[in-house]
Design an enzyme around this catalytic site. Sequence first.
Site, mmCIF file in Angstrom:
data_model
loop_
_atom_site.group_PDB
_atom_site.id
_atom_site.type_symbol
_atom_site.label_atom_id
_atom_site.label_comp_id
_atom_site.label_asym_id
_atom_site.label_seq_id
_atom_site.Cartn_x
_atom_site.Cartn_y
_atom_site.Cartn_z
ATOM 1 N N HIS A 59 1.000 -1.309 0.074
ATOM 2 C CA HIS A 59 -0.105 -0.058 -0.057
ATOM 3 C C HIS A 59 0.953 1.308 -0.228
ATOM 4 C CE1 HIS A 59 -3.965 1.662 2.020
ATOM 5 N NE2 HIS A 59 -3.156 2.865 1.097
ATOM 6 N N PHE A 62 2.522 6.146 -4.667
ATOM 7 C CA PHE A 62 3.985 7.063 -5.324
ATOM 8 C C PHE A 62 3.826 8.014 -6.430
ATOM 9 C CE2 PHE A 62 7.375 3.622 -4.557
ATOM 10 C CZ PHE A 62 7.880 3.356 -2.920
ATOM 11 N N ASP A 302 1.126 2.719 3.887
ATOM 12 C CA ASP A 302 -0.286 3.916 3.336
ATOM 13 C C ASP A 302 0.672 5.171 2.410
ATOM 14 O OD1 ASP A 302 -2.048 5.451 1.972
ATOM 15 O OD2 ASP A 302 -3.018 5.415 4.048
#
Length: 439
Positions: A59, A62, A302
Amino acid sequence: MYDVIIRDGTIVRSTGRLVADIAIEDGKIAYVGGNPGGPAKEEISAIGRFVMPGVIDTHVHFRDPGHPAKESWATGSREALRGGTTTVLDMPNTTPGTLDEETVRDKLDRAAAHSVVNFGVWVGASAESIPKISALWDAGLVCGTKVFMGDSTGAFGVTPEVLEAVFTQTKGLIGVHAEDQEVLDAARAQWQGTAKPVHNDVRPPAASIKAVETLIALVQRTGRAIHICHLSTAGELALLDPLRGDLPITCEVAPHHLFLSTDNAGHLGNLVKVNPPIRPEIDRRAMMAALKRGRLDTFGSDHAPHTLEEKQADYWSAPSGLPGVGTMFPLILGALKNGRIGLELMVAMCAENPARIFNLEGKGVIAEGADADMVLFREAHTGKLTTEMVQCHCGWSPFVGREVGLGPDFVLVNGVIAARDGVIMDDAPMGRSVTYGGR
Ligand code: DOR
Ligand code: ZN
């Protein structure tokens, strides 16, 4: 001749530990056992070190294409590698979103050109993407479908009709951001006149709990496999714990929901504004207890970087999300040192479980024939995270001051020593697209 031999390391698996040598050839593990003989072009002494498969972060955001000022495959993958992560799965809420074959292939091409770790991508769920998802899945182009049940930075919450269609008209693993849009809307209406509310009030635990209830009913009806992203509350755990093993539901936890709470990090203001929010201490402790008891399956950072400038805006204007791809494994090593997680469980959650859940070929194991993605570390080698150690593009971390594992001593990607003592080698090669088994 072997490329690398790692000697006398303690190899950790979920089932136990084994002291052995590992020989590597052409990016793969060629041998695990007693002395493989030699020679090798390079030898690593791993006496006093643990050896585990490279960390898989399922997760990350980018933001490539989209927001190069925040992150890109080049910068994000380097931060991942520095921290021991050798494979990342990237989320679809970029600009443009990964919603069809063209945008998925474009993202995979960007990653192939710039990422120093291995990579895969999620496809996003929307009314337009639904008819295209099964073909993307069958072609092995995506790791799964990401559904935002509630709106978030760069993402709209799907309608109940789209949610239903994901479960009934698509194939593949479903990853879910579980916050219920109706509960979010009601809470937002209640707080919108307040200049500086607490984010956990604006997006209350009830939103996550209601979303998980909806999901459980959908899984019971359709039998579809789901992976719930960033579980954050005791209430979600209470719903899911009794069903564990009976339904095809797996759970991710993000470091910020294990280490940060409104009680211990409220002073960080918008820096810790993230969706789902960091929760009160009682929830954080429930997450920690669930971690130690093996009730969570994977870690996901995340990693959702935003600039400090954006975070300095007022509460309502500041974007949600915080960086974490490079600090995830170091924080987990800090938790290991402090007895918050066991070594074997850590390896299961960092490598074996994500490889199994996403069916990643050659990943997550140290065994002959597997890809030679590995991390070598020392359990006692910890210290406090400093700003200088954080090198992601946005340049800040909410975890500064926390105890983290230092190093890692070596990170190998596809059989090549790509980082040493937290420093990336000049000649670190590009990573590769992951491949998926059994479709
Ligand atoms: O806080 C968040 N930020 N949650 C999300 O779901 C998206 C993410 C982002 O991309 O900024
Ligand atoms: Zn996310």
